[in-house]
Scaffold this motif. Structure first.
Motif, PDB file in Angstrom:
ATOM      1  N   GLY A  71       2.477  17.078   6.703  1.00  0.00           N
ATOM      2  CA  GLY A  71       3.931  17.172   7.145  1.00  0.00           C
ATOM      3  C   GLY A  71       4.761  16.402   5.981  1.00  0.00           C
ATOM      4  O   GLY A  71       4.112  15.433   5.357  1.00  0.00           O
ATOM      5  N   ASN A  72       5.996  16.490   6.007  1.00  0.00           N
ATOM      6  CA  ASN A  72       7.082  16.012   5.211  1.00  0.00           C
ATOM      7  C   ASN A  72       6.949  14.442   5.369  1.00  0.00           C
ATOM      8  O   ASN A  72       6.973  13.330   4.450  1.00  0.00           O
ATOM      9  N   ASP A  73       6.780  13.845   6.512  1.00  0.00           N
ATOM     10  CA  ASP A  73       6.845  12.497   7.021  1.00  0.00           C
ATOM     11  C   ASP A  73       5.470  11.950   6.409  1.00  0.00           C
ATOM     12  O   ASP A  73       5.608  10.787   5.699  1.00  0.00           O
ATOM     13  N   MET A  74       4.399  12.379   6.590  1.00  0.00           N
ATOM     14  CA  MET A  74       3.268  12.014   6.033  1.00  0.00           C
ATOM     15  C   MET A  74       3.215  12.000   4.320  1.00  0.00           C
ATOM     16  O   MET A  74       2.931  10.976   3.942  1.00  0.00           O
ATOM     17  N   ILE A  75       3.729  13.056   3.909  1.00  0.00           N
ATOM     18  CA  ILE A  75       3.791  12.996   2.539  1.00  0.00           C
ATOM     19  C   ILE A  75       4.641  12.080   1.757  1.00  0.00           C
ATOM     20  O   ILE A  75       4.505  11.175   0.827  1.00  0.00           O
ATOM     21  N   GLU A  76       5.835  11.714   2.689  1.00  0.00           N
ATOM     22  CA  GLU A  76       6.910  10.515   2.103  1.00  0.00           C
ATOM     23  C   GLU A  76       6.090   9.075   2.722  1.00  0.00           C
ATOM     24  O   GLU A  76       6.278   8.267   1.735  1.00  0.00           O
ATOM     25  N   ASN A  77       5.275   9.282   3.453  1.00  0.00           N
ATOM     26  CA  ASN A  77       4.596   7.968   3.773  1.00  0.00           C
ATOM     27  C   ASN A  77       3.377   7.660   2.675  1.00  0.00           C
ATOM     28  O   ASN A  77       3.411   6.448   2.116  1.00  0.00           O
ATOM     29  N   ILE A  78       2.908   8.728   2.271  1.00  0.00           N
ATOM     30  CA  ILE A  78       2.074   8.439   0.862  1.00  0.00           C
ATOM     31  C   ILE A  78       2.737   8.183  -0.209  1.00  0.00           C
ATOM     32  O   ILE A  78       2.478   7.062  -1.231  1.00  0.00           O
ATOM     33  N   LEU A  79       3.994   8.536  -0.627  1.00  0.00           N
ATOM     34  CA  LEU A  79       4.979   8.227  -1.716  1.00  0.00           C
ATOM     35  C   LEU A  79       5.276   6.642  -1.796  1.00  0.00           C
ATOM     36  O   LEU A  79       5.260   6.023  -2.381  1.00  0.00           O
ATOM     37  N   ILE A  80       5.520   6.257  -0.256  1.00  0.00           N
ATOM     38  CA  ILE A  80       6.110   4.966   0.055  1.00  0.00           C
ATOM     39  C   ILE A  80       4.918   3.992  -0.146  1.00  0.00           C
ATOM     40  O   ILE A  80       5.178   2.965  -0.960  1.00  0.00           O
ATOM     41  N   ASN A  81       3.700   4.314   0.323  1.00  0.00           N
ATOM     42  CA  ASN A  81       2.797   3.296   0.278  1.00  0.00           C
ATOM     43  C   ASN A  81       1.486   3.348  -0.761  1.00  0.00           C
ATOM     44  O   ASN A  81       0.741   2.233  -0.668  1.00  0.00           O
ATOM     45  N   THR A  82       1.540   4.594  -1.140  1.00  0.00           N
ATOM     46  CA  THR A  82       0.474   4.435  -2.231  1.00  0.00           C
ATOM     47  C   THR A  82       1.090   4.815  -3.754  1.00  0.00           C
ATOM     48  O   THR A  82       0.883   4.100  -4.650  1.00  0.00           O
TER      49      THR A  82
END
Length: 420
Positions: free
Chosen positions: A328-339
């Motif tokens: 999902g988009n939320d998880m993708i953005e989470n990856i961009l933010i945190n990794t």
């Protein structure tokens, strides 16, 4: 009054310093209060104080009570021989003063400042200064949160460099460990990182076009292929895993996965399947992440869907209604933010190229504001959070300053005390 507050008052001269006199009756003029010493020895170093007609250069020692000089045995310690002024809140033993001039500040400190700080230290809410934060000019708020964001990214960079050293200075391996940890989200982060560490990235690269092999390695190392199955697909994965585990001499991990109190779409089984597909579909992922300056490209890199088996399953051998397991988009953005943003920032430090670090910040500024308990709390105080850079800032502010009531080290806290 605390010693930390008293140090702050002296450091920033938050007292009435007109017509200062020592307890010995000599006029005092503070030319430079000195630099706060965080190591052993006097509280402030390299001060410049005019006492009577002489300008003295040396150190300043602070105590709440003048008697603490002897209680702490400074008169016997060579580290205090260069003290030129003893600043106290209260001179409780005027007849046994130390062999340096004593300056008492008790009557010169603002009661408003003391009351406000006392209120903060006893505040029941998570953000001690929340009743006064609206008084801070917006431009100063932005300056401090930009500094806090920098602190957060530098702290994450230190963690990344620690991983980098453990991988024998291998950036792609470091990225693989971080990426896997992120896919595990908070609940299974340790377990996913443990899985990543147990499968060298060179093995994954060798099989990057074989999603079945990659799934077998991930699920096998996760301990999810250690039982009998009735369905053909998990049985096939189990067979593949046994072969490759023996071939590559893989060592099992000992961190168990957690499924309880999680949404099915976030089950570790689904995240592992999505991670396997990402590895299978991606070529030179680390290089693309480091080189891409386009948010759309980065979003597309992580847009993957688990293979067909998982459209009908959340667990092996337990069929469910059809639902595509797309990341999902939320998880993708989470990856961009945190990794992604942290590793770009760390890589910039490593290469001594500020362009990378600036791009990491720019990436966070281009992503949506995170919605969580902390950000919602700040929003209730009418603090606008427009993007991920701002939510990351308040997360750092909350976890590193507010939670520990480090108000005297916080740019916002100090500004509010300055405003009176």
């Amino acid at each position: 009054m605390t010693e930390k507050l008293f140090q702050y008052i002296w450091q920033f001269q938050h007292f009435n310093f007109s017509q200062l006199k020592s307890e010995q009756g000599e006029n005092i003029q503070i030319i430079d209060p000195g630099t706060l010493n965080r190591d052993q020895g006097p509280d402030f170093l390299s001060a410049s104080i005019k006492i009577a007609d002489t300008v003295w250069f040396g150190n300043v020692e602070l105590h709440l009570l003048s008697s603490d000089w002897f209680k702490h045995e400074h008169h016997l310690d060579n580290n205090y021989k260069n003290v030129i002024l003893h600043v106290v809140c209260k001179n409780d033993h005027p007849l046994t003063a130390p062999p340096v001039p004593v300056l008492e500040l008790q009557s010169r400190i603002s009661l408003i400042l003391l009351d406000r700080y006392s209120d903060w230290m006893s505040a029941p809410h998570s953000i001690p200064c929340e009743q006064h934060i609206a008084s801070v000019p917006r431009v100063e708020w932005k300056q401090w949160t930009a500094e806090v964001l920098k602190q957060r990214l530098e702290r994450k960079a230190e963690y990344i460099f620690a991983l980098y050293n453990k991988t024998n200075h291998h950036w792609i391996e470091t990225f693989w460990w971080m990426l896997a940890r992120n896919f595990g989200i908070r609940v299974n982060a340790e377990a996913f990182e443990s899985i990543a560490r147990s499968i060298p990235v060179k093995i994954l690269t060798r099989h990057k076009d074989q999603v079945i092999v990659i799934e077998s390695l991930l699920f096998g190392q996760a301990g999810l292929l250690d039982r009998k199955f009735t369905e053909e697909y998990p049985g096939m994965l189990q067979k593949e895993y046994r072969h490759y585990r023996k071939k590559y001499l893989l060592k099992k991990t000992f961190v168990s996965l957690k499924f309880l109190r999680m949404r099915p779409s976030s089950f570790p089984s689904i995240r592992l399947a999505q991670l396997a597909m990402l590895i299978s579909r991606s070529s030179h992922l680390f290089s693309k992440v480091i080189e891409s300056a386009n948010l759309t490209e980065l979003l597309e890199l992580f847009t993957v869907t688990a293979n067909d088996y998982w459209h009908y399953h959340y667990h092996f051998d337990e069929p469910s209604d059809h639902k595509e397991k797309k990341l999902g988009n939320d998880m993708i953005e989470n990856i961009l933010i945190n990794t992604v943003a942290p590793i770009i920032y760390a890589y910039g430090i490593f290469q001594q190229d500020k362009a990378f670090s600036a791009r990491a910040v720019s990436l966070l500024e281009s992503l949506s504001a995170e919605q969580n308990r902390v950000s919602n709390n700040w929003l209730k105080m009418n603090i606008p959070l427009k993007n991920a850079a701002e939510t990351q800032s308040v997360l750092e502010l909350n976890s590193r300053y507010c939670d520990y009531k480090r108000c005297l080290e916080c740019g916002i806290g100090k500004r509010i005390l300055d405003l009176g």
